[in-house]
Design an enzyme around this catalytic site. Structure first.
Site, PDB file in Angstrom:
ATOM      1  N   GLU A   1      13.454  -2.598 -24.870  1.00 43.08           N
ATOM      2  CA  GLU A   1      11.996  -2.649 -25.033  1.00 43.08           C
ATOM      3  C   GLU A   1      11.449  -1.554 -25.947  1.00 43.08           C
ATOM      4  O   GLU A   1      11.824  -0.395 -25.841  1.00 43.08           O
ATOM      5  CB  GLU A   1      11.361  -2.509 -23.650  1.00 43.08           C
ATOM      6  CG  GLU A   1       9.873  -2.762 -23.627  1.00 43.08           C
ATOM      7  CD  GLU A   1       9.420  -3.149 -22.235  1.00 43.08           C
ATOM      8  OE1 GLU A   1       9.484  -4.355 -21.902  1.00 43.08           O
ATOM      9  OE2 GLU A   1       9.024  -2.262 -21.465  1.00 43.08           O
TER      10      GLU A   1
ATOM     11  N   ASN B   1      10.707  -7.483 -11.084  1.00 42.80           N
ATOM     12  CA  ASN B   1      10.243  -6.176 -11.534  1.00 42.80           C
ATOM     13  C   ASN B   1      10.396  -5.157 -10.402  1.00 42.80           C
ATOM     14  O   ASN B   1       9.767  -5.280  -9.355  1.00 42.80           O
ATOM     15  CB  ASN B   1       8.783  -6.238 -12.020  1.00 42.80           C
ATOM     16  CG  ASN B   1       8.470  -5.024 -12.881  1.00 42.80           C
ATOM     17  OD1 ASN B   1       9.128  -3.973 -12.776  1.00 42.80           O
ATOM     18  ND2 ASN B   1       7.475  -5.137 -13.734  1.00 42.80           N
TER      19      ASN B   1
ATOM     20  N   LYS C   1       5.562  -8.846 -24.474  1.00 46.00           N
ATOM     21  CA  LYS C   1       5.348  -8.281 -23.130  1.00 46.00           C
ATOM     22  C   LYS C   1       3.890  -7.873 -23.041  1.00 46.00           C
ATOM     23  O   LYS C   1       3.436  -6.971 -23.727  1.00 46.00           O
ATOM     24  CB  LYS C   1       6.277  -7.067 -22.988  1.00 46.00           C
ATOM     25  CG  LYS C   1       6.383  -6.539 -21.605  1.00 46.00           C
ATOM     26  CD  LYS C   1       7.668  -7.055 -20.989  1.00 46.00           C
ATOM     27  CE  LYS C   1       7.757  -6.798 -19.507  1.00 46.00           C
ATOM     28  NZ  LYS C   1       7.270  -5.531 -19.048  1.00 46.00           N
TER      29      LYS C   1
ATOM     30  N   GLU D   1      14.284  -5.977 -14.029  1.00 42.83           N
ATOM     31  CA  GLU D   1      13.351  -5.261 -14.910  1.00 42.83           C
ATOM     32  C   GLU D   1      12.974  -3.919 -14.293  1.00 42.83           C
ATOM     33  O   GLU D   1      12.700  -3.841 -13.093  1.00 42.83           O
ATOM     34  CB  GLU D   1      12.046  -6.049 -15.065  1.00 42.83           C
ATOM     35  CG  GLU D   1      12.171  -7.443 -15.612  1.00 42.83           C
ATOM     36  CD  GLU D   1      10.811  -8.155 -15.580  1.00 42.83           C
ATOM     37  OE1 GLU D   1      10.793  -9.379 -15.603  1.00 42.83           O
ATOM     38  OE2 GLU D   1       9.771  -7.473 -15.501  1.00 42.83           O
ATOM     39  N   SER D   2      12.929  -2.911 -15.107  1.00 45.95           N
ATOM     40  CA  SER D   2      12.363  -1.576 -14.792  1.00 45.95           C
ATOM     41  C   SER D   2      13.325  -0.655 -14.034  1.00 45.95           C
ATOM     42  O   SER D   2      14.051  -1.084 -13.137  1.00 45.95           O
ATOM     43  CB  SER D   2      11.074  -1.673 -13.974  1.00 45.95           C
ATOM     44  OG  SER D   2      10.117  -2.440 -14.651  1.00 45.95           O
TER      45      SER D   2
ATOM     46  N   GLU E   1       7.847 -13.334 -14.134  1.00 48.61           N
ATOM     47  CA  GLU E   1       8.092 -12.109 -13.361  1.00 48.61           C
ATOM     48  C   GLU E   1       7.595 -12.223 -11.925  1.00 48.61           C
ATOM     49  O   GLU E   1       6.470 -12.648 -11.688  1.00 48.61           O
ATOM     50  CB  GLU E   1       7.389 -10.954 -14.065  1.00 48.61           C
ATOM     51  CG  GLU E   1       7.548  -9.625 -13.377  1.00 48.61           C
ATOM     52  CD  GLU E   1       6.920  -8.517 -14.204  1.00 48.61           C
ATOM     53  OE1 GLU E   1       7.449  -8.211 -15.288  1.00 48.61           O
ATOM     54  OE2 GLU E   1       5.891  -7.973 -13.785  1.00 48.61           O
TER      55      GLU E   1
ATOM     56  N   LYS F   1       8.411   0.512 -26.307  1.00 52.02           N
ATOM     57  CA  LYS F   1       7.369   0.893 -25.331  1.00 52.02           C
ATOM     58  C   LYS F   1       6.929   2.316 -25.636  1.00 52.02           C
ATOM     59  O   LYS F   1       7.585   3.274 -25.239  1.00 52.02           O
ATOM     60  CB  LYS F   1       8.020   0.786 -23.937  1.00 52.02           C
ATOM     61  CG  LYS F   1       7.151   1.095 -22.769  1.00 52.02           C
ATOM     62  CD  LYS F   1       7.949   0.874 -21.478  1.00 52.02           C
ATOM     63  CE  LYS F   1       7.127   1.068 -20.255  1.00 52.02           C
ATOM     64  NZ  LYS F   1       7.897   0.871 -19.010  1.00 52.02           N
TER      65      LYS F   1
HETATM   66  O1  LIG Z   1       5.942   0.846 -17.168  1.00 53.98           O
HETATM   67  C1  LIG Z   1       4.904   0.983 -16.497  1.00 53.98           C
HETATM   68  O2  LIG Z   1       4.434   2.100 -16.178  1.00 53.98           O
HETATM   69  C2  LIG Z   1       4.147  -0.214 -16.025  1.00 53.98           C
HETATM   70  C3  LIG Z   1       3.024  -0.038 -15.258  1.00 53.98           C
HETATM   71  C4  LIG Z   1       2.294  -1.121 -14.853  1.00 53.98           C
HETATM   72  C5  LIG Z   1       2.645  -2.407 -15.194  1.00 53.98           C
HETATM   73  C6  LIG Z   1       3.788  -2.616 -15.954  1.00 53.98           C
HETATM   74  C7  LIG Z   1       4.531  -1.538 -16.371  1.00 53.98           C
HETATM   75  N1  LIG Z   1       5.640  -1.720 -17.129  1.00 53.98           N
HETATM   76  C8  LIG Z   1       6.003  -2.972 -17.657  1.00 53.98           C
HETATM   77  C9  LIG Z   1       7.410  -3.292 -17.430  1.00 53.98           C
HETATM   78  O3  LIG Z   1       7.671  -4.255 -16.779  1.00 53.98           O
HETATM   79  C10 LIG Z   1       8.438  -2.407 -18.046  1.00 53.98           C
HETATM   80  O4  LIG Z   1       7.987  -1.996 -19.296  1.00 53.98           O
HETATM   81  C11 LIG Z   1       9.833  -3.019 -18.222  1.00 53.98           C
HETATM   82  O5  LIG Z   1      10.269  -3.646 -17.087  1.00 53.98           O
HETATM   83  C12 LIG Z   1      10.808  -1.873 -18.579  1.00 53.98           C
HETATM   84  O6  LIG Z   1      10.791  -0.917 -17.542  1.00 53.98           O
HETATM   85  P1  LIG Z   1      11.345   0.569 -17.758  1.00 53.98           P
HETATM   86  O7  LIG Z   1      12.754   0.453 -18.224  1.00 53.98           O
HETATM   87  O8  LIG Z   1      11.239   1.211 -16.436  1.00 53.98           O
HETATM   88  O9  LIG Z   1      10.475   1.193 -18.771  1.00 53.98           O
END
Ligand SMILES: O=C(O)c1ccccc1NCC(=O)[C@H](O)[C@H](O)COP(=O)(O)O
Length: 262
Positions: A53, A184, A114, A216-217, A163, A55
């Protein structure tokens, strides 16, 4: 005070443009689109599959890193990402549709829009600016809206990543024809991350019939990826740990490991 998601929806409602000229411009861009990459085929690859991503900022981290989206995406592609996710929300993630276009022009793998999609115009935008897939979040849509947005995405050749945060949401998604389900691990109210959610839900969602499950995340290490692979996870969406890294190419290589795992 309004919750994070309520604030997001307020912003999106203000942003959405439905005027005829804008729709005509999006339709013209769609007609002119030359490249298309198949997201579902990318998920069939036998090695570890990471959607990497772009970001630049997030509600949980604030500013992460200011990058040129195309450069970051090219690094991801050369390290072996199966697809690139681009945050297009400006208010909370400092992204844009221009970032999406720039990434589309730079890479030859599928690109995910996204954002917080609540209206068909945003699906048109995704297609017009070069996305091959887009995120739909069950929690912010009624079942009817979800069904309509899945169908409309498919009409444009975009198989959405849908999601969920619970088994109930996964059932709604599957009942409305979703095939690619994302779990997520970040709670969108508290913004806390817990990858145990994927461990709990992924096998059950697969059993319910999902073709692909994406974690995810919160993914930061190769060990987490190996562990989650044992829970029927097909692919991983990784943003922050790659964006924070001084060497995103090496970090992605490290997360990918080597070889095919069937
Ligand atoms: O990333 C955030 O803080 C967030 C907060 C609120 C809603 C969505 C958010 N992120 C979107 C995502 O789903 C993530 O960017 C994606 O899954 C990647 O996650 P990460 O590897 O933890 O950055």
């Amino acid at each position: 005070m309004a919750s994070f998601l309520e604030r997001v929806i307020q912003v999106k409602r203000k942003e959405i443009r439905e005027d005829r000229d804008y729709i005509a411009e999006l339709e013209r861009l769609i007609q002119e689109r030359a490249k298309f990459f198949d997201f579902v085929s990318a998920l069939k690859n036998c090695r570890t599959k990471i959607i990497a991503e772009v970001k630049k900022a997030s509600p949980s981290m604030g500013r992460i890193r200011e990058v040129k989206p195309s450069q970051q995406a090219k690094l991801y592609e050369s390290a072996g990402a199966v697809a690139i996710s681009v945050l297009t929300d400006r208010e909370f993630f400092n992204g844009s549709l221009e970032d999406l276009r720039e990434v589309r022009e730079a890479v030859s793998v599928p690109v995910l829009r996204k954002d917080f999609i609540i209206h068909k115009v945003q699906v048109l935008e995704a297609k017009a600016y070069g996305a091959d897939t887009l995120l739909l979040i069950v929690r912010i849509l009624s079942p009817r809206e979800l069904g309509e947005l899945i169908s409309f995405s498919r009409e444009l050749g975009l198989e959405p990543l849908v999601e969920v945060f619970s088994l109930e949401e996964a059932k709604v998604a599957l009942d409305h024809g979703a095939t690619v389900i994302g779990i997520n691990n970040r709670d969108l109210d508290t913004l806390k991350v817990d990858i145990n959610l994927t461990k709990e839900l992924a096998p059950k969602i697969k059993e319910l019939g999902a073709k692909f499950v994406i974690a995810e995340s919160g993914i930061e290490t190769r060990e987490q990826i190996e562990e989650l692979t044992g829970y029927n996870v097909d692919a991983f969406l990784v943003g922050t740990s790659l964006m924070k890294s001084e060497d995103p190419y090496a970090k992605l290589k490290e997360l990918l490991g080597f070889g095919c795992r069937k």
